[in-house]
Structure formats: structure tokens, C-alpha cells
Enzyme design. Structure first.
Site, PDB file in Angstrom:
ATOM      1  NE  ARG A 221      -5.825  -6.545 -10.930  1.00 53.34           N
ATOM      2  CZ  ARG A 221      -6.177  -5.481 -11.657  1.00 53.34           C
ATOM      3  NH1 ARG A 221      -5.463  -4.372 -11.607  1.00 53.34           N
ATOM      4  NH2 ARG A 221      -7.261  -5.518 -12.417  1.00 53.34           N
ATOM      5  CG  HIS A 269      -6.123   0.130  -8.132  1.00 57.31           C
ATOM      6  ND1 HIS A 269      -6.208  -1.210  -7.901  1.00 57.31           N
ATOM      7  CD2 HIS A 269      -6.223   0.269  -9.480  1.00 57.31           C
ATOM      8  CE1 HIS A 269      -6.364  -1.865  -9.041  1.00 57.31           C
ATOM      9  NE2 HIS A 269      -6.376  -0.976 -10.023  1.00 57.31           N
TER      10      HIS A 269
HETATM   11  P1  NDP Z   1      -2.841  -7.005 -22.012  1.00 56.01           P
HETATM   12  O1  NDP Z   1      -3.529  -8.302 -21.836  1.00 56.01           O
HETATM   13  O2  NDP Z   1      -3.169  -6.166 -23.198  1.00 56.01           O
HETATM   14  O3  NDP Z   1      -1.255  -7.244 -22.015  1.00 56.01           O
HETATM   15  C1  NDP Z   1      -0.634  -8.146 -21.169  1.00 56.01           C
HETATM   16  C2  NDP Z   1       0.843  -8.273 -21.546  1.00 56.01           C
HETATM   17  O4  NDP Z   1       1.493  -9.117 -20.586  1.00 56.01           O
HETATM   18  C3  NDP Z   1       1.051  -8.921 -22.917  1.00 56.01           C
HETATM   19  O5  NDP Z   1       2.131  -8.315 -23.585  1.00 56.01           O
HETATM   20  C4  NDP Z   1       1.402 -10.375 -22.557  1.00 56.01           C
HETATM   21  O6  NDP Z   1       2.239 -11.017 -23.495  1.00 56.01           O
HETATM   22  C5  NDP Z   1       2.173 -10.161 -21.277  1.00 56.01           C
HETATM   23  N1  NDP Z   1       2.201 -11.391 -20.472  1.00 56.01           N
HETATM   24  C6  NDP Z   1       1.156 -12.094 -19.980  1.00 56.01           C
HETATM   25  N2  NDP Z   1       1.583 -13.183 -19.301  1.00 56.01           N
HETATM   26  C7  NDP Z   1       2.933 -13.162 -19.381  1.00 56.01           C
HETATM   27  C8  NDP Z   1       3.953 -14.023 -18.896  1.00 56.01           C
HETATM   28  N3  NDP Z   1       3.680 -15.138 -18.194  1.00 56.01           N
HETATM   29  N4  NDP Z   1       5.237 -13.712 -19.178  1.00 56.01           N
HETATM   30  C9  NDP Z   1       5.531 -12.602 -19.914  1.00 56.01           C
HETATM   31  N5  NDP Z   1       4.607 -11.742 -20.405  1.00 56.01           N
HETATM   32  C10 NDP Z   1       3.325 -12.013 -20.137  1.00 56.01           C
HETATM   33  O7  NDP Z   1      -3.103  -6.179 -20.682  1.00 56.01           O
HETATM   34  P2  NDP Z   1      -3.148  -4.589 -20.469  1.00 56.01           P
HETATM   35  O8  NDP Z   1      -1.887  -4.014 -21.018  1.00 56.01           O
HETATM   36  O9  NDP Z   1      -4.416  -4.018 -20.951  1.00 56.01           O
HETATM   37  O10 NDP Z   1      -3.164  -4.502 -18.873  1.00 56.01           O
HETATM   38  C11 NDP Z   1      -2.137  -5.077 -18.093  1.00 56.01           C
HETATM   39  C12 NDP Z   1      -2.549  -5.123 -16.628  1.00 56.01           C
HETATM   40  O11 NDP Z   1      -2.536  -3.815 -16.076  1.00 56.01           O
HETATM   41  C13 NDP Z   1      -3.977  -5.605 -16.361  1.00 56.01           C
HETATM   42  O12 NDP Z   1      -4.053  -7.018 -16.394  1.00 56.01           O
HETATM   43  C14 NDP Z   1      -4.258  -5.048 -14.980  1.00 56.01           C
HETATM   44  O13 NDP Z   1      -3.863  -5.970 -13.995  1.00 56.01           O
HETATM   45  C15 NDP Z   1      -3.347  -3.822 -14.898  1.00 56.01           C
HETATM   46  N6  NDP Z   1      -4.118  -2.570 -14.851  1.00 56.01           N
HETATM   47  C16 NDP Z   1      -3.935  -1.724 -13.782  1.00 56.01           C
HETATM   48  C17 NDP Z   1      -4.609  -0.543 -13.722  1.00 56.01           C
HETATM   49  C18 NDP Z   1      -4.395   0.408 -12.586  1.00 56.01           C
HETATM   50  O14 NDP Z   1      -5.105   1.396 -12.481  1.00 56.01           O
HETATM   51  N7  NDP Z   1      -3.413   0.184 -11.742  1.00 56.01           N
HETATM   52  C19 NDP Z   1      -5.549  -0.134 -14.772  1.00 56.01           C
HETATM   53  C20 NDP Z   1      -5.649  -1.071 -15.859  1.00 56.01           C
HETATM   54  C21 NDP Z   1      -4.958  -2.244 -15.877  1.00 56.01           C
HETATM   55  P3  NDP Z   1       1.736 -11.281 -25.010  1.00 56.01           P
HETATM   56  O15 NDP Z   1       1.734  -9.925 -25.663  1.00 56.01           O
HETATM   57  O16 NDP Z   1       2.763 -12.174 -25.556  1.00 56.01           O
HETATM   58  O17 NDP Z   1       0.354 -11.891 -24.905  1.00 56.01           O
HETATM   59  C1  OXD Z   2      -8.143  -2.472 -14.334  1.00 55.72           C
HETATM   60  C2  OXD Z   2      -7.863  -1.722 -13.112  1.00 55.72           C
HETATM   61  O1  OXD Z   2      -7.796  -3.661 -14.405  1.00 55.72           O
HETATM   62  O2  OXD Z   2      -8.416  -0.605 -12.968  1.00 55.72           O
HETATM   63  O3  OXD Z   2      -8.709  -1.890 -15.267  1.00 55.72           O
HETATM   64  O4  OXD Z   2      -7.063  -2.174 -12.285  1.00 55.72           O
END
Ligand code: NDP
Ligand code: OXD
Length: 306
Positions: A221, A269
Site C-alpha cells: 500500500r 497498482h
Molecule cells: P496476509 O494477511 O496473508 O499476510 C500479511 C503478512 O504480514 C503476515 O505474514 C503477517 O504476519 C505480516 N504482518 C502483519 N502485520 C505485521 C506487523 N505489524 N509486523 C510484521 N509483520 C506483520 O496478506 P497477503 O499476503 O494476502 O497480502 C499482503 C498485502 O498485499 C495486502 O494487505 C495488500 O495491501 C497487498 N496487496 C497488493 C496488491 C497489489 O496489486 N499491489 C494485490 C494484493 C494485495 P503473521 O504471518 O505473523 O500474521
Molecule cells: C488487493 C489489491 O488488496 O488489489 O487485493 O490491492
């Protein structure tokens, strides 16, 4: 069973048709103010009014992985928020990040510029051992990206909130190990959810802790990154370049320095797009499971914010 569909910026009609086909017997319609009570909503950045008017929703399905926009709204207390669980996004994210890392590591931009000028030149091969890649966030997307980078034999570090074990990846967890993770990484890939704990996490202090000549890839993000700190570090040379797919304001405003910065690559994006057919199949499957009283994956924990 009644479903409402409400997206900002995406045409709902093909989704409505797809959900009707996947859930025969369900009533599926676009949300309009004053719509009768529904059981489920399928949304992307919906207005607060939808949630206020539908206190009986059993679940709100987000057609993306990131739920930050939804978590900023007041949600019906009984409604679970369900994020997309991969649904074809992790392979796209792995492609995008590997492409960005390899393009930088192999200096393909430099070769392209040389060739445009008719120059047949070679650069000294870099050693992969000098290019450890740090992946922030080891969830659905980050863990797939870390594994894909290992296929190309980059040293890979991973950082998450709780401890993870991924074969071939050196993992770090929690705030206590964050600085050690940064200090061990030259390329930084951000795949964290946007929460109060992670907003602004890519800033002058954290990026300065990377190995010199760092390369930053932000695919999560825009609000994770402090734009002016990145620009200052690029100009000062501590950071060599960045690939940015997400921005504080999208579309990236005209005249924003990222558009033309010679060390920044911008994409709109698009690193991992929501795939409609895969997403409809996943959401319909989860609705059927909920109706049978079975557990589903991808339920957001409101206290964590992801
Ligand atoms: P998940 O919820 O599956 O994974 C999030 C990861 O971040 C987990 O490993 C979690 O730790 C870790 N995390 C969360 N908070 C913290 C913190 N404070 N400190 C350290 N680690 C932390 O999310 P996804 O992998 O599915 O997606 C990640 C992000 O990617 C989405 O939230 C979205 O913003 C972005 N995204 C962007 C897209 C694009 O097109 N640019 C498309 C899709 C998603 P733990 O494993 O311990 O819970
Ligand atoms: C998502 C994105 O969060 O597209 O899936 O950014």
C-alpha cells in the site's frame, strides 16, 4: 439467500452474473441506498451507508486481499470480513517481484540504454550472495514471493509478526528482530497489510538500515511509504532505485516526482490483479460453506486489522 454487490471503480454486472451462476437460487443484485436486508455483501471500498443500512449481514466479502479500506469503516457487529485468499494473486505477485528484482540485479535497464545507442558492452556480473532480498510480510503473498525468489537462488530473508518457517528462507519475527532483518537485506519487498502498526514503515530510518545501494519494491500500500524519505535517500545514494506499484493517492497525481524520477519505476497498482472467475468461485464456495455451518479461511481479525 440475498447478496448485494457494491464496488467503487469496477463494473458490478459481470460479477452479479457470475455470482448468480455460481449460486443458483440466490438473489444477487447491485446495492442501491435503501436496498432490502441481505445476508452477504461482496464489496470493494463500499460507502459507509451500505454497512449502516445492513446490520444483519453475516459476512462482507472483499474482492481484494487488502482490507485496509474496509477496516476504516464501521462494520455491522455480526458481520465477518472475508478477504480474498490468493485466488490467482500470489503467482502474479511472484512474477512481478521476481521481474523487478532480476531487472535491477542484472542491470537490464542499463543494457537497454546501451543497446538503444548501438553499444555492445558488458557489465561485470554481480554475485547473488551480495543481493539478499528481504520480504516484509510472509502471508499468502509474501510467502509465495519468498519461495519464488529462492528458485533464482537469491539469499532470502523474511519478516512477519509471528514466527514462520519457510525452507531456504531466513526468517525474523516481530519488532525485536526488525532491525536485524533490514540490516541483512539489500533488496526490500513490502507485502505487509496496511494497519496502524505498519503505516509509514518504509521511512528514512528503516530504509537507511538496509545494505548500501538498496533497492525498494513496494507492492502493498502507498501509505506504507514516506514518499519524501524515499526521494531523499535516492538523491543521497543510500537507495539505488525503487519499483513502486502502489501510492498514497491513486491514480498517482500529475506532477508527482515519482512519475519522472530516473531511479523509480512506476506501475499502476497492477502487480496482482483480482481475477474475476477465480474470485467468484472462491466467494461462492465460502458462502456455501458458511450456509452449511462449516469454517472458512480468510476471515479478518478485527483486532489485528488484517
Ligand atoms: P496476509 O494477511 O496473508 O499476510 C500479511 C503478512 O504480514 C503476515 O505474514 C503477517 O504476519 C505480516 N504482518 C502483519 N502485520 C505485521 C506487523 N505489524 N509486523 C510484521 N509483520 C506483520 O496478506 P497477503 O499476503 O494476502 O497480502 C499482503 C498485502 O498485499 C495486502 O494487505 C495488500 O495491501 C497487498 N496487496 C497488493 C496488491 C497489489 O496489486 N499491489 C494485490 C494484493 C494485495 P503473521 O504471518 O505473523 O500474521
Ligand atoms: C488487493 C489489491 O488488496 O488489489 O487485493 O490491492
Amino acid at each position: 439467500m440475498k447478496l448485494l454487490v457494491c464496488f467503487s471503480g469496477t463494473r458490478p454486472d459481470p460479477w452479479i452474473d457470475g455470482l448468480r451462476a455460481a449460486l443458483p437460487g440466490a438473489s444477487v443484485s447491485a446495492w442501491t441506498p435503501g436496498a432490502p436486508p441481505a445476508d452477504y455483501a461482496v464489496v470493494w471500498t463500499p460507502p459507509q451507508a451500505l454497512l449502516d443500512e445492513q446490520p444483519g449481514l453475516k459476512a462482507v466479502f472483499n474482492i481484494g486481499a487488502g482490507v485496509d479500506a474496509l477496516m476504516a469503516l464501521r462494520l455491522p457487529p455480526s458481520a465477518r470480513v472475508v478477504r480474498l485468499d490468493d485466488a490467482g494473486m500470489s503467482v502474479q505477485m511472484a512474477e512481478y517481484v521476481c521481474h523487478a528484482v532480476i531487472r535491477h540485479f542484472r542491470e537490464f535497464d542499463g543494457y537497454e540504454a546501451d543497446v538503444r545507442q548501438g553499444r555492445w558492452t558488458f557489465r561485470k556480473p554481480r554475485s547473488r550472495a551480495d543481493w539478499p532480498v528481504g520480504v516484509m510480510g510472509l502471508g499468502v503473498l509474501g510467502s509465495r514471493v519468498a519461495q519464488a525468489l529462492r528458485v533464482f537462488e537469491f539469499p532470502v530473508n523474511g519478516w512477519s509478526r509471528s514466527a514462520h518457517a519457510i525452507e531456504g528462507v531466513r526468517t525474523y519475527a516481530g519488532p525485536a528482530q526488525f532491525h536485524a532483518f533490514l540490516a541483512a537485506s539489500r533488496v526490500l519487498v513490502n507485502l505487509l497489510p496496511l494497519t496502524p502498526q505498519t503505516a509509514g514503515i518504509l521511512n528514512r530510518d528503516t530504509l537507511s538500515r538496509l545494505l548500501p545501494g538498496a533497492f525498494v519494491i513496494n507492492v502493498a500500500r502507498g501509505a506504507h511509504l514516506v514518499d519524501e524519505d524515499l526521494l531523499a535517500l535516492l538523491d543521497g545514494g543510500q537507495v539505488a532505485g525503487a519499483t513502486l506499484d502502489v501510492f498514497r493517492t491513486e491514480p498517482l497525481p500529475d506532477g508527482h516526482p515519482f512519475w519522472t524520477h530516473p531511479k523509480i519505476t512506476v506501475t499502476p497498482h497492477t502487480s496482482a490483479r483480482t481475477l474475476r472467475d477465480e474470485s467468484i468461485a472462491q466467494i461462492a464456495g465460502k458462502i456455501r460453506a458458511l450456509e452449511r455451518g462449516e469454517p472458512i479461511t480468510g476471515i479478518v481479525e478485527p483486532a489485528r486489522g488484517y
